[in-house]
Write an enzyme that holds these catalytic residues in place. Structure first.
Site, PDB file in Angstrom:
ATOM      1  N   TYR A 160     -68.544  11.526 -26.553  1.00 48.13           N
ATOM      2  CA  TYR A 160     -67.709  10.664 -25.696  1.00 48.13           C
ATOM      3  C   TYR A 160     -68.381   9.336 -25.393  1.00 48.13           C
ATOM      4  O   TYR A 160     -67.719   8.312 -25.247  1.00 48.13           O
ATOM      5  CB  TYR A 160     -67.285  11.427 -24.431  1.00 48.13           C
ATOM      6  CG  TYR A 160     -66.164  12.367 -24.780  1.00 48.13           C
ATOM      7  CD1 TYR A 160     -66.390  13.721 -25.031  1.00 48.13           C
ATOM      8  CD2 TYR A 160     -64.875  11.875 -24.977  1.00 48.13           C
ATOM      9  CE1 TYR A 160     -65.371  14.557 -25.430  1.00 48.13           C
ATOM     10  CE2 TYR A 160     -63.845  12.707 -25.376  1.00 48.13           C
ATOM     11  CZ  TYR A 160     -64.098  14.038 -25.608  1.00 48.13           C
ATOM     12  OH  TYR A 160     -63.081  14.846 -26.031  1.00 48.13           O
ATOM     13  N   ARG A 192     -67.402   7.282 -28.207  1.00 47.29           N
ATOM     14  CA  ARG A 192     -65.997   6.863 -28.080  1.00 47.29           C
ATOM     15  C   ARG A 192     -65.913   5.694 -27.086  1.00 47.29           C
ATOM     16  O   ARG A 192     -65.134   4.759 -27.276  1.00 47.29           O
ATOM     17  CB  ARG A 192     -65.139   8.031 -27.583  1.00 47.29           C
ATOM     18  CG  ARG A 192     -65.101   9.261 -28.458  1.00 47.29           C
ATOM     19  CD  ARG A 192     -64.049   9.222 -29.501  1.00 47.29           C
ATOM     20  NE  ARG A 192     -62.707   9.031 -28.987  1.00 47.29           N
ATOM     21  CZ  ARG A 192     -61.969   9.966 -28.400  1.00 47.29           C
ATOM     22  NH1 ARG A 192     -62.472  11.180 -28.213  1.00 47.29           N
ATOM     23  NH2 ARG A 192     -60.749   9.710 -27.991  1.00 47.29           N
ATOM     24  N   ASN A 225     -53.495   8.708 -25.325  1.00 47.25           N
ATOM     25  CA  ASN A 225     -54.763   8.023 -25.567  1.00 47.25           C
ATOM     26  C   ASN A 225     -55.603   7.956 -24.298  1.00 47.25           C
ATOM     27  O   ASN A 225     -55.070   7.904 -23.187  1.00 47.25           O
ATOM     28  CB  ASN A 225     -54.513   6.604 -26.099  1.00 47.25           C
ATOM     29  CG  ASN A 225     -53.749   6.632 -27.416  1.00 47.25           C
ATOM     30  OD1 ASN A 225     -53.705   7.666 -28.091  1.00 47.25           O
ATOM     31  ND2 ASN A 225     -53.107   5.526 -27.751  1.00 47.25           N
ATOM     32  N   ASP A 259     -58.256   5.680 -24.302  1.00 52.25           N
ATOM     33  CA  ASP A 259     -59.066   4.474 -24.537  1.00 52.25           C
ATOM     34  C   ASP A 259     -58.843   3.362 -23.516  1.00 52.25           C
ATOM     35  O   ASP A 259     -59.604   2.397 -23.480  1.00 52.25           O
ATOM     36  CB  ASP A 259     -58.826   3.933 -25.972  1.00 52.25           C
ATOM     37  CG  ASP A 259     -57.346   3.636 -26.256  1.00 52.25           C
ATOM     38  OD1 ASP A 259     -56.914   3.872 -27.394  1.00 52.25           O
ATOM     39  OD2 ASP A 259     -56.615   3.192 -25.337  1.00 52.25           O
ATOM     40  N   HIS A 261     -53.740  12.697 -21.204  1.00 52.51           N
ATOM     41  CA  HIS A 261     -54.971  13.408 -21.590  1.00 52.51           C
ATOM     42  C   HIS A 261     -56.195  12.850 -20.887  1.00 52.51           C
ATOM     43  O   HIS A 261     -57.320  13.084 -21.327  1.00 52.51           O
ATOM     44  CB  HIS A 261     -55.152  13.349 -23.119  1.00 52.51           C
ATOM     45  CG  HIS A 261     -54.068  14.060 -23.859  1.00 52.51           C
ATOM     46  ND1 HIS A 261     -53.789  13.841 -25.194  1.00 52.51           N
ATOM     47  CD2 HIS A 261     -53.172  14.990 -23.452  1.00 52.51           C
ATOM     48  CE1 HIS A 261     -52.771  14.607 -25.564  1.00 52.51           C
ATOM     49  NE2 HIS A 261     -52.383  15.308 -24.530  1.00 52.51           N
ATOM     50  N   CYS A 278     -66.864  21.408  -9.070  1.00 53.17           N
ATOM     51  CA  CYS A 278     -66.151  21.315  -7.782  1.00 53.17           C
ATOM     52  C   CYS A 278     -64.980  20.334  -7.855  1.00 53.17           C
ATOM     53  O   CYS A 278     -64.736  19.729  -8.905  1.00 53.17           O
ATOM     54  CB  CYS A 278     -67.131  20.906  -6.682  1.00 53.17           C
ATOM     55  SG  CYS A 278     -67.531  19.141  -6.665  1.00 53.17           S
ATOM     56  N   CYS A 317     -72.202  18.484  -5.503  1.00 55.55           N
ATOM     57  CA  CYS A 317     -72.672  19.878  -5.676  1.00 55.55           C
ATOM     58  C   CYS A 317     -73.792  20.012  -6.707  1.00 55.55           C
ATOM     59  O   CYS A 317     -74.303  21.111  -6.934  1.00 55.55           O
ATOM     60  CB  CYS A 317     -71.495  20.772  -6.052  1.00 55.55           C
ATOM     61  SG  CYS A 317     -71.019  20.617  -7.788  1.00 55.55           S
ATOM     62  N   SER A 371     -48.939  11.827 -34.467  1.00 58.32           N
ATOM     63  CA  SER A 371     -48.600  12.739 -35.579  1.00 58.32           C
ATOM     64  C   SER A 371     -47.748  13.901 -35.092  1.00 58.32           C
ATOM     65  O   SER A 371     -47.319  14.734 -35.880  1.00 58.32           O
ATOM     66  CB  SER A 371     -49.894  13.280 -36.209  1.00 58.32           C
ATOM     67  OG  SER A 371     -50.607  14.057 -35.244  1.00 58.32           O
TER      68      SER A 371
END
Ligand code: BV8
Ligand code: ZN
Length: 247
Positions: free
Chosen positions: A63, A66, A99, A101, A116, A127, A149, A194
């Protein structure tokens, strides 16, 4: 290319669903196309809660990379056209994106549901502390921990096998149902997806059941293409502005 155009009048309500393909011409890899993201790494290894449990460092590296890519990218003409049509339609418009982004937000989209989640937020893996803004690219050990936490932080992204935020699902269904109730002309436009990932891939069917006119703007065939009245094939930066009468 003969450019079809979606007729949008004072009574039209428009919902747009976008996927990785709308960001492709901003230089961001898609998931399943050639050179797609998942070719570099298997979904199971980087985009599931089990993957994070097994190897959080590897997931954070994925990530972080990304974020580096998305941070160097800017919105393209398709993102801008979607933001422009929102400005014209106001509350008769909703954008649901798969997306993470952030390019729609940079293009000016505000009536936006990030189904997402977002690359630019992190949250506690344990938590209920609220997600925090996070733009760190090279996430390295010691991995970030929750202030409240002490547990590991994770990207605020919906992984495979995880539920979407019910508020996001509700926002989409409420918009579609309101159009159905108002007897308004409802148009559903999917761009650059897709049609493989649910529940987002099923929204077109729900819209169709409510009488929507359905459009797909994509570079090639989509898994759920049969639910679309119109399929316009080509790159989003030229197809989308023309479809929306902005090009
Ligand atoms: C859920 C965040 C309930 C990550 C993403 C078995 C076990 C567990 C779950 C399932 C299962 N079987 C099915 C499921 C459900 C699963 C699913 O749908 N799996 C599929 C793959 C079979 N869904 C889920 O798990 C969802 N949660 O269902 O919870 C549940 C719980 C437990 C068990 C059962 C059910 C959560 C899904 C969310 C996953 N997270 N993203 C991240 O981004 O890192 S999904 C990921 O795929 C991205 O968000 C991406 O946007 C999304 C969809 O892909 P696309 O956007 O469509 O991208 P893709 O590359 O596929 O396509 C791009 C298209 O663009 C192409 O068609 C191409 O032609 C086109 N294109 C390319 N260039 C251009 C272009 N078009 C125009 N112009 C261009 N220039
Ligand atoms: Zn915590």
């Amino acid at each position: 290319m003969a450019t079809e155009r979606i007729s949008i009048d004072a009574g039209t309500r428009l919902i747009v669903l976008t996927g990785a393909g709308i960001s492709a011409e901003s230089g961001l890899a898609t998931f399943r196309g050639a050179g797609g993201l998942w070719e570099g790494s298997r979904v199971e290894d980087v985009a599931t809660p089990e993957a994070f449990e097994a190897d959080p460092e590897r997931v954070w590296r994925f990530y972080g990379a990304r974020r580096a890519g998305a941070g160097a990218a800017g919105p393209n003409r398709a993102h801008l056209a979607v933001a422009e049509i929102e400005a014209r339609l106001g509350d008769r418009f909703l954008l649901a994106t798969q997306n993470v982004d952030g390019l729609h937000g940079l293009a000016g989209s505000r009536r936006l549901v990030e189904l997402h989640g977002s690359l630019w937020r992190s949250r506690c893996s344990r938590c209920e502390a609220p997600p925090v803004e996070d733009r760190v690219v090279d996430v390295a050990p010691p991995l970030p921990a929750c202030d409240a936490c002490g547990s590991l932080m994770r990207p605020d992204i919906v992984w495979f096998g995880e539920m979407l935020d019910p508020a996001h699902e509700w926002a989409v269904r409420r918009f579609l149902k309101a159009a159905g109730v108002a007897g308004a002309r409802l148009v559903f436009l999917a761009i650059g997806t897709s049609g493989n990932v649910h529940p987002a891939a099923g929204y077109v069917r729900y819209a169709k059941d409510l009488g929507a006119e359905t459009w797909l703007a994509n570079a090639d065939e989509a898994a759920n293409a049969r639910w679309f009245d119109h399929v316009v094939t080509g790159p989003a930066t030229s197809v989308v502005p023309a479809l929306l009468g902005l090009g």
